[in-house]
Design an enzyme around this catalytic site. Structure first.
Site, mmCIF file in Angstrom:
data_model
loop_
_atom_site.group_PDB
_atom_site.id
_atom_site.type_symbol
_atom_site.label_atom_id
_atom_site.label_comp_id
_atom_site.label_asym_id
_atom_site.label_seq_id
_atom_site.Cartn_x
_atom_site.Cartn_y
_atom_site.Cartn_z
ATOM 1 N N HIS A 168 74.842 74.398 35.889
ATOM 2 C CA HIS A 168 75.819 73.307 35.942
ATOM 3 C C HIS A 168 77.224 73.850 36.103
ATOM 4 C CE1 HIS A 168 77.997 73.420 32.040
ATOM 5 N NE2 HIS A 168 76.907 73.988 31.566
ATOM 6 N N CYS A 169 78.061 73.051 36.727
ATOM 7 C CA CYS A 169 79.498 73.310 36.745
ATOM 8 C C CYS A 169 80.141 72.054 36.176
ATOM 9 C CB CYS A 169 79.981 73.680 38.143
ATOM 10 S SG CYS A 169 79.402 72.609 39.473
ATOM 11 N N SER A 170 81.034 71.419 36.899
ATOM 12 C CA SER A 170 81.590 70.156 36.437
ATOM 13 C C SER A 170 80.844 68.991 37.087
ATOM 14 C CB SER A 170 83.092 70.084 36.757
ATOM 15 O OG SER A 170 83.670 68.928 36.193
#
Length: 579
Positions: free
Chosen positions: A231-233
């Site tokens: 995940h990132c944002s």
């Protein structure tokens, strides 16, 4: 074939199925021109289709999405089966993603929000996720990108029926490795590993070498068989780029071929906008090239003495020796520094600020001077270099000229420097530092040397106070003969001890700002690695610094000296351990 810019391209250059051996050439050809073939390829990728995201667009789920236009596709979204509270439904903004073989190997997710913290942990528990790759910082450029979904050390975070503890946190220069213990009421316990990459700039791309090294660290710890949650944002740009790197590297090393376009297209069938920008698309190709060139050059602590002795005593003809081949590979990987800020260097007022030693300046990592001095701008010929644990541990700098001494003192004050490490074999007095117990002035700066000094194993230690107006800055000064192996190792040891208590930045000076200073930093970094991880990787340590200053360790003798000094450290370490 007619291109977007009205020119004609060889249709062969549009082939997206690439032999690993041809990747460097393909990248070069596809990068040419303002409207490059890479841009044309990227435009052909399928765009997101919100019509296939009915769950994500439902009114009750709108607040659960971090961004207004990024939803999970219905056919591949994670459906949460178990409810932990009366307000729970089955929605979370995450999708299953297939690897190059077509197997579901990854989960791509957005970074959790306050209102989705429980959903995120429901997802982790339901899918039995044991490995998380996090690619965003919690806050970037003043904007919240992800909430902290784990507790601080010695605290417990309760989420639904789960109690989460942080067992271990190890900080490296560009990532953090964390281990969580998760326990439910029924005493069902699990351990989750998180690798958190901290050096991906918002709306930008990271250094290829940094991300590839991070991926290597991930690969060493990740056990195949379980789902990897990435995940990132938003869970599409950085997330898609990392998944592409992970899967395509495996494909390339297994088959000798990759197809970045087709893999990104496949990812986008399962989650919209994976690999979000053309810059990320090009970066992915370059990271794959570097990843395919990497070899495992780690040496375990228990093998150092035997292996390094063997390498240094190799009697094979020079060009057949292991160290020669390894150094030759380093030289082949080294590219000219495209980020050199020619405009700054060529300004008339900056022409006399450098010793003409052909040492390029990496403008991305150049410290800018912020203190105001009449007639001076923000330029200084210096480059930030990471240690094993800190991205800005060192500033490499050449000796100042008479009219650039002022910039050295500005650098010390502006960038909260704690030590000057001066590599010098002349034994002469240093004209830009006052003698013991003396004071001198340089423009608006007052310099005062300490009353005491010492000499341990060839390292001369003293102190220096820099004063300007009401501001005082005290520095340690280490003067070390760069050809003295014992003194160099002692200097490294002194610095490592100081770094244990505070975040420490050192300016490391040598005559040209390159080789001796670079060797010192390499030794520091591999000995930090030895203490923390019980292994050393001289090749990678040199490579990391060469991405900032290509002129570091260009000679085989300099490279061999790194091995020799680590072996000396290890030998002396063993002697003291047995006393």
């Amino acid at each position: 074939m007619l291109g977007d810019d009205g020119g004609y391209y060889n249709t062969d250059m549009f082939s997206t199925d690439i032999r690993i051996d041809d990747l460097r050439h393909v990248i070069s050809e596809k990068s040419k021109g303002e409207n490059s073939i890479f841009h044309s390829e990227y435009k052909r990728l399928p765009a997101g289709n919100a019509e296939k995201c009915t769950a994500g667009r439902k009114q009750e789920n709108v607040t659960k999405n971090r961004f207004k236009t990024t939803f999970p596709y219905d056919h591949s979204r994670i459906i949460l089966n178990e409810e932990w509270s009366e307000n729970d439904n089955d929605y979370v903004n995450a999708n299953y993603i297939k690897d190059f073989t077509g197997e579901r190997t990854y989960i791509a997710a957005q970074g959790p929000k306050d209102v989705t913290l429980m959903d995120f942990w429901r997802l982790l528990w339901q899918e039995n996720v044991r490995f998380i790759v996090m690619l965003t910082n919690l806050v970037e450029n003043g904007k919240n990108k992800c909430i902290q979904y784990w507790p601080e050390k010695d605290h417990v975070l309760a989420v639904g029926p789960c109690y989460i503890k942080l067992l271990k946190e190890t900080v490296y220069a560009f990532h953090i490795h964390r281990t969580f213990n998760v326990e439910q009421h029924n005493s069902n316990k699990r351990t989750i590993t998180q690798f958190h990459y901290t050096a991906w700039p918002d709306h930008g791309i990271p250094e290829e070498h940094g991300l590839v090294q991070f991926h290597r660290a991930v690969t060493k710890k990740h056990q195949t068989g379980g789902l990897m949650l990435v995940h990132c944002s938003a869970g599409v740009g950085r997330t898609g780029t990392f998944i592409g790197l992970d899967s395509l590297l495996k494909q390339g090393l297994k088959t000798g071929r990759i197809n970045v376009f087709e893999f990104v297209k496949q990812m986008r069938e399962d989650r919209m906008t994976m690999v979000q920008t053309v810059g990320q698309y090009i970066f992915l190709h370059k990271a794959l090239l570097l990843g395919c060139q990497q070899t495992d050059t780690n040496v375990a602590e228990e093998d150092i003495s035997e292996k390094f002795s063997s390498l240094l005593q190799d009697n094979l003809p020079l060009k057949q020796s292991f160290l020669y081949k390894e150094h030759k590979l380093l030289q082949s990987l080294k590219e000219s520094n495209g980020e050199k800020d020619e405009k700054d260097v060529e300004k008339a007022e900056n022409m006399n600020k450098e010793i003409k030693m052909n040492v390029p300046l990496d403008s991305k990592n150049r410290p800018f001077l912020t203190s105001c001095v009449t007639g001076r701008d923000d330029y200084i010929n210096a480059v930030y270099v990471p240690s094993y644990t800190s991205p800005n541990a060192f500033i490499l700098r050449q000796y100042p000229l008479k009219d650039t001494e002022i910039d050295l003192w500005r650098l010390c004050v502006d960038h909260d420097v704690h030590a000057l490490v001066i590599l010098d074999d002349t034994g002469k007095e240093i004209p830009w530092i006052p003698q013991k117990s003396s004071t001198s002035c340089c423009s608006s700066f007052t310099l005062t040397s300490g009353y005491t000094d010492s000499n341990i194993n060839g390292v001369h230690q003293s102190s220096l106070e820099i004063s300007i107006e009401e501001q005082n800055k005290k520095l340690d000064v280490l003067r070390i003969p760069s050809e003295d192996d014992v003194a160099i190792l002692k200097g490294v040891e002194i610095l490592m001890e100081k770094e244990k208590s505070i975040k420490f930045t050192s300016i490391t000076l040598s005559k040209n700002g390159a080789s001796p200073a670079g060797i010192f930093c390499v030794l520091h970094n591999v000995l930090q690695q030895l203490r923390m991880d019980k292994e050393v990787d001289i090749f990678t340590a040199v490579r990391q610094i060469q991405t900032r200053i290509p002129e570091v360790i260009t000679k085989l003798d300099e490279y061999s000296r790194c091995y020799k000094r680590v072996l000396l450290w290890k030998t002396e370490d063993q002697i003291y351990a047995n006393m």
